[in-house]
Structures are given as structure tokens and as C-alpha cells.
Design a protein around this motif. Structure first.
Motif, PDB file in Angstrom:
ATOM      1  N   GLU A 123       6.894   2.132   1.508  1.00  9.34           N
ATOM      2  CA  GLU A 123       6.552   0.713   1.412  1.00  9.34           C
ATOM      3  C   GLU A 123       7.663  -0.158   1.977  1.00  9.34           C
ATOM      4  O   GLU A 123       7.397  -1.151   2.654  1.00  9.34           O
ATOM      5  CB  GLU A 123       6.283   0.349  -0.060  1.00  9.34           C
ATOM      6  N   TRP A 137      -1.786   7.275   3.626  1.00  8.00           N
ATOM      7  CA  TRP A 137      -2.201   6.071   2.900  1.00  8.00           C
ATOM      8  C   TRP A 137      -2.991   6.476   1.671  1.00  8.00           C
ATOM      9  O   TRP A 137      -3.916   7.304   1.748  1.00  8.00           O
ATOM     10  CB  TRP A 137      -3.043   5.183   3.831  1.00  8.00           C
ATOM     11  N   GLU A 182      -5.102  -1.234  -1.755  1.00  6.89           N
ATOM     12  CA  GLU A 182      -5.212  -2.509  -1.041  1.00  6.89           C
ATOM     13  C   GLU A 182      -4.966  -3.647  -2.021  1.00  6.89           C
ATOM     14  O   GLU A 182      -5.315  -3.548  -3.187  1.00  6.89           O
ATOM     15  CB  GLU A 182      -6.602  -2.664  -0.414  1.00  6.89           C
ATOM     16  N   HIS A 217      -2.322  -3.875   1.330  1.00 10.61           N
ATOM     17  CA  HIS A 217      -1.116  -3.159   1.695  1.00 10.61           C
ATOM     18  C   HIS A 217      -0.550  -3.793   2.965  1.00 10.61           C
ATOM     19  O   HIS A 217      -1.222  -4.567   3.643  1.00 10.61           O
ATOM     20  CB  HIS A 217      -1.388  -1.673   1.893  1.00 10.61           C
TER      21      HIS A 217
END
Length: 353
Positions: free
Chosen positions: A64, A322, A326, A328
Motif C-alpha cells: 500500500e 489485489w 475498494e 484502493h
């Protein structure tokens, strides 16, 4: 709730937090110089958001952090221009103007910020506007004038001109900030707060002001964190989703929240002009919320990075693992697409008409 209603609510919440700052400042900081008040509010905003950013990044995974959006080199002139105009020039011009301008006149003139913001957005940056949005903007500004109107408040003095130029500076700030609004809103607001707070503190100390007690300083910085920091974060998010003129229009209702809180803190019957202003601003907000701008339009190829969901504008594959979470954030490319749907002049719809 529709996405456009969420965006409008974000802008109105930003206005409410900012508007509430004025009466709170009156209760906390009546004995401090204007530049000291401004510096503590801005520093509270910057320091508070910096702590929030630190905690936020400590919680993120390595992936992230790698994909988070960072301000690009080509965006720095826009950001620095926004900070210079809104965080340095605007407050300085306002404080100089206030020193020779009656409070009633200043309150009236501050309504010009919304006007100048919209004019720059429409004329310089070619943001879309139709008759309904224009009338809504007029209604909101008229409500602000009604709210701050006092007989005999008119007059154009050198001080009044400085207040008007301060509004131009903030209008430029709003439009330049839109250019970097795809970036982390907390980072943008934090940088503005730290720079503006430091500059205003330097000016205050040069003019002979002294730091207040620790308790009063903490109260001022906490007020600034909410009224300037969190409010600005929400404002940047609204810019991202609504465009400059529409966000500026919603933000122009801030004084009504300030007056409403004042009536709670110091109870008295609201004046007739308060209800007139409320009705005009409500009309303006209604006209903006019910807007439906729809036509065939083409999205050109666009590379950028911002929080998103996989809606019709974000149909792309990932080059990393992934987890389907969401929204993201990661760098992504928009391919050319032509379609028709209702839209705002947001970060994906900056086309000409």
C-alpha cells in the motif's frame, strides 16, 4: 445515496467545520492578535494532520505504501502557488485590510471569495457552467450578503480593497488546489497548514505578539485542526469530485453555520435577514444538487493515481496482487472511451464543450 449527493455532503461538511471556527475563535482567542490567531489555527491544522498521516502510514502494508499517490514534480508549481496565494498572501492581506475596515464591511466583502472562485474556474480554466448552476451560485452569494448586511456598511476604502484582493488570493488558491486534488488530501492540507502557520507566526512575532498560555494555545490549535485542517481535507476531496466552482459554491454557505452556532452559544432570536439568508442559500444548494449535466463525451488517455473503485471509468487490470478491497490507490491508466452519462467537472471530466 448518489455519488453526487455524497460529494455535495462532503463540501457542506467542510463549510460547516470552517464556519463554526469563527464563533469558537471568539470564545477562545479574543485577546490575541489576528496574525497569532491565524498562525495557531494553521499550525494546529498542519501538526494535527501530520500526526494523522504518520499513523495512517504506519498502518499501511508495504504494498500500500508503494502504491500510494505522491505529489509529482510537475504538480509542485500548482501546489506552491496555492500555498503562496491562500496560505500566505490571503491571510496577510485580510489582516492588513481588517485593521482599517469595519467588521460589517469586511463580512460583506468576504462573500467575494465564492464569486472570484467561480469566475476564475469558468473563465480561466473553462469549467462547465449552465444557467441553473449560475443562478444557484448567485442565490448562495446573495444569502451571504443578506447574512452580513448592516446599514451603512458600504464603502470602498483602501482597507476594503485589501480585503477584496485577499478574496482574489483565496480564489486563486482554490483553483490551483484543484490541479493537485488527485493527491492525498491530508498531505495537501498538512503542507498548507505548516507553511501558512509558520509564515503567520513569524509575522506575528515580528509585530510584537507573544505566544499565549499553553492551555489557550492547545485550544486554538485544536480548533484550527478541525476548522482549517479537517475542513480543508474535505474541501480537497470535494474539489476532486465536483470541480472548483461547485465546491466553492457549497463552501460559501459556511457563514450560515457560524451564525447558527453563535445563536446557540449566545442565545437570541434570529433576525429576519438570517432567515432570508438561509432561504437563499437553501435555494442555491437545491439548484446545485438537482443539476443533471449529461451529453456524449470522450475520455482521452490519462495516467494518474488516486483512490478509486472499479466503476465504468476504472476498468483496468493490476500488475500486483489485489485482494479486491475498494477503494484502493495505485497508478493506473484510463483508455480512450466515448459514452454518455450525468457527470460533474471532476478529475475525469475536464473536457471542453
Amino acid at each position: 445515496m448518489h455519488a453526487r449527493h455524497n460529494a455535495a455532503l462532503t463540501a457542506l461538511l467542510a463549510a460547516a467545520l470552517f464556519g463554526a471556527t469563527t464563533p469558537l475563535a471568539k470564545t477562545l482567542l479574543g485577546s490575541l492578535s489576528p496574525f497569532m490567531v491565524a498562525s495557531l489555527f494553521y499550525l494546529g491544522s498542519g501538526v494535527g494532520l501530520a500526526i494523522g498521516i504518520l499513523f495512517q502510514r504506519l498502518r499501511r502494508t508495504a504494498g500500500e505504501r508503494q502504491n500510494e499517490n505522491r505529489i509529482q514534480v510537475w504538480e509542485l508549481p500548482w501546489l506552491l502557488g496555492a500555498i503562496a496565494a491562500g496560505g500566505i498572501a490571503g491571510p496577510a492581506l485580510l489582516m492588513l485590510g481588517l485593521s482599517t475596515t469595519p467588521a460589517a464591511t469586511s463580512s460583506l466583502l468576504l462573500n467575494l471569495e465564492g464569486v472570484f472562485t467561480a469566475v476564475i474556474a469558468w473563465v480561466v480554466f473553462r469549467e462547465n457552467v449552465d444557467l441553473q448552476i449560475f443562478i444557484g451560485m448567485v442565490a448562495i452569494v446573495a444569502g451571504g450578503v443578506a447574512l452580513s448586511w448592516q446599514p451603512g456598511a458600504a464603502g470602498v476604502s483602501p482597507g476594503a480593497l485589501l480585503v477584496a484582493v485577499a478574496c482574489v488570493a483565496w480564489a486563486i488558491d482554490n483553483n490551483l488546489t484543484r490541479k493537485v486534488s488527485t493527491n492525498d488530501a491530508m498531505v495537501i492540507a498538512c503542507l498548507k497548514g505548516l507553511v501558512a502557520g509558520s509564515v503567520n507566526l513569524g509575522i506575528a512575532l515580528l509585530l510584537g505578539a507573544h505566544l499565549p498560555s499553553l492551555g489557550k494555545m492547545a485550544a486554538a490549535m485544536l480548533t484550527g485542526f478541525a476548522g482549517y485542517g479537517v475542513s480543508l481535507v474535505l474541501f480537497v476531496v470535494a474539489l476532486r469530485n465536483l470541480g472548483t466552482a461547485r465546491t466553492g459554491a457549497y463552501f460559501s454557505v459556511a457563514p450560515i453555520f457560524g451564525v447558527a452556532l453563535s445563536l446557540i452559544l449566545w442565545p437570541e432570536p434570529p433576525s429576519l435577514l438570517f432567515w432570508v439568508a438561509t432561504a437563499l442559500m437553501a435555494l442555491g444548494i437545491w439548484l446545485h444538487i438537482r443539476e443533471r449535466h449529461e451529453h456524449p463525451h470522450t475520455h482521452e488517455v490519462l495516467d494518474h493515481n488516486h483512490p478509486h473503485r472499479h466503476d465504468e471509468h476504472h476498468q483496468h487490470a493490476h500488475d500486483f496482487e489485489w485482494d479486491s478491497d475498494e477503494p484502493h490507490t495505485h497508478p493506473h491508466q484510463h483508455v480512450t472511451i466515448t459514452h454518455t452519462h450525468a457527470h460533474f467537472p471532476d478529475i475525469h471530466h475536464r473536457h471542453t464543450h
